[in-house]
Design an enzyme around this catalytic site. Structure first.
Site, PDB file in Angstrom:
ATOM      1  N   SER A  69       0.792  -1.228   0.000  1.00 50.56           N
ATOM      2  CA  SER A  69       0.000   0.000   0.000  1.00 50.56           C
ATOM      3  C   SER A  69       0.826   1.282   0.000  1.00 50.56           C
ATOM      4  O   SER A  69       0.297   2.356  -0.305  1.00 50.56           O
ATOM      5  CB  SER A  69      -0.949   0.015   1.202  1.00 50.56           C
ATOM      6  OG  SER A  69      -0.231  -0.174   2.404  1.00 50.56           O
ATOM      7  N   ASP A 102      -1.961   8.629   7.682  1.00 50.52           N
ATOM      8  CA  ASP A 102      -2.938   7.785   8.375  1.00 50.52           C
ATOM      9  C   ASP A 102      -2.197   6.875   9.351  1.00 50.52           C
ATOM     10  O   ASP A 102      -0.997   7.062   9.566  1.00 50.52           O
ATOM     11  CB  ASP A 102      -3.802   7.015   7.361  1.00 50.52           C
ATOM     12  CG  ASP A 102      -3.022   5.984   6.553  1.00 50.52           C
ATOM     13  OD1 ASP A 102      -1.856   5.689   6.904  1.00 50.52           O
ATOM     14  OD2 ASP A 102      -3.566   5.454   5.569  1.00 50.52           O
ATOM     15  N   HIS A 105       0.641   5.009   6.835  1.00 51.78           N
ATOM     16  CA  HIS A 105       1.317   5.493   5.632  1.00 51.78           C
ATOM     17  C   HIS A 105       1.797   6.940   5.759  1.00 51.78           C
ATOM     18  O   HIS A 105       1.120   7.771   6.370  1.00 51.78           O
ATOM     19  CB  HIS A 105       0.368   5.395   4.438  1.00 51.78           C
ATOM     20  CG  HIS A 105      -0.222   4.038   4.259  1.00 51.78           C
ATOM     21  ND1 HIS A 105      -1.485   3.707   4.714  1.00 51.78           N
ATOM     22  CD2 HIS A 105       0.289   2.904   3.707  1.00 51.78           C
ATOM     23  CE1 HIS A 105      -1.734   2.431   4.436  1.00 51.78           C
ATOM     24  NE2 HIS A 105      -0.676   1.929   3.832  1.00 51.78           N
TER      25      HIS A 105
END
Length: 373
Positions: free
Chosen positions: A41, A338, A341
């Site tokens: 991600s 977040d 990340h």
């Protein structure tokens, strides 16, 4: 008469512009080729949008600062561009690498590059099963195999091989989920940790990765940049659930990352010696991110522990970013977007070190140098 000349000039400029775009896609004689991106991600550009999965970022306010989408969510797990986006821009790729699962990943669009990344994916096939669906690195390479055949059809086998092996860069950013969403995952991983020591698990990771990178080499990849695992014990999620002070990180998670990173560096040295014509570049993401966390004020940040977008606990680190999340005012002042990340501001600093930095963070060459090899 002046209006006619003005229109004529505009048409000439339009034709030159269109011609440049066509030649950029068709030309196989020089310049930068494609950017092929693999991983998790940290560099996902939207593949998970097309999967029935619990790991998704195609909801606001993700992407709020991403100019290419007008601030709309794209599936990127950050407020703006990923490291892969920023690196591609600086290397001269005119378009972002298209997500493999997106409907527009056909024809000449793939000549600029393809992103195979999947949030939740890992080196090991069992990694990320908590999300139900995700693409592990083995599947990502299966998809590249399909792309490789498409290149032969688009350019012819000889030009395709040159375009991929001499002019394109293969970026692999993976491994964090193998710890966070596999080996260290509460409940689901207890059996694995009882039956397999950290050494044994990392051995498995390295052996899998060796086979995966060798497979890419067999598909004509030659220029590689491989990121190590960042300081996963310092992310807001880990600090929140372990109720740590701001200057503390989860020791076990960081030790696992450090142990794996040492083995990864040895693997890349091994592959550089064993695979003729290949260049494996080591991206020291761990030290880069740790530098930002430790000396965040030096880089203009005001927070290095708390997520800008998230909910739960002291560091907003339990519930992922979404429409009901609390969001900070200064998005460019937070290291973390977040619970997991980096923000775009942090991604910019990381990307520039990888592009132009010295051997402390990127070795044996930086990405600008790799492009020109």
């Amino acid at each position: 008469m002046a209006a006619v000349k003005s229109w004529s000039l505009a048409l000439v400029l339009l034709c030159i512009s269109l011609s440049h775009l066509v030649n950029a896609a068709d030309d196989s004689s020089g310049g930068f080729g494609a950017s092929f991106i693999f991983g998790d991600s940290l560099v996902d550009a939207g593949n998970n949008n097309y999967l029935p999965t619990f790991s998704r970022a195609n909801i606001p306010p993700n992407g709020i600062d991403f100019k290419a989408s007008g601030g709309m969510p794209t599936g990127r797990y950050t407020n703006g561009g990923t490291i892969g986006d920023i690196v591609g821009e600086d290397l001269g790729v005119p378009n972002y690498a298209v997500s493999y699962l997106a409907p527009n990943s056909t024809g000449k669009a793939i000549l600029y590059g393809v992103n195979y990344v999947s949030g939740g994916g890992g080196i090991m096939n069992a990694t990320g099963r908590i999300f139900v669906n995700r693409l592990g690195l083995d599947i990502q390479i299966d998809f590249f195999n399909n792309t490789r055949k498409q290149f032969d059809k688009l350019l012819g086998s000889s030009k395709a091989k040159d375009y991929i092996s001499r002019r394109s860069i293969f970026s692999v950013t993976i491994g964090a989920n193998d710890f966070l969403n596999n080996y260290l995952l509460p409940v689901l991983s207890i059996g694995a940790r009882i039956s397999e020591s950290p050494d044994g698990f990392i051995d498995d990771m390295i052996n899998h990765l060796r086979n995966q990178l060798t497979r890419l080499y067999q598909l004509d990849a030659r220029k590689f940049v491989i990121g190590n695992v960042g300081p996963i014990g310092c992310i807001p999620y880990q600090k929140t659930i372990n109720q740590l002070d701001e200057n503390e990180c989860v020791d076990m998670a960081n030790k696992l990352a450090t142990q794996y990173n040492g083995r990864l560096k040895d693997l890349l040295t091994e592959l550089n010696g064993k695979l003729p014509g290949a260049t494996f570049v080591h991206a020291n993401v761990y030290d880069l991110v740790m530098e930002l966390i430790t000396n965040y004020q030096k880089y203009g940040f005001t927070a290095a522990s708390k997520a800008c977008c998230g909910n739960g606990g002291q560091y907003a680190g339990i519930i992922p970013c979404g429409p009901t999340s609390t969001m900070c005012n200064g998005r460019d002042k937070h290291v973390f977007w977040d619970p997991y990340h980096p923000s775009e501001a942090a991604n910019l600093i990381i990307a520039r070190q990888l592009l132009y930095g010295g051997t402390k963070y990127i070795s044996p060459v930086n990405l600008k140098q790799l492009r020109n090899l």
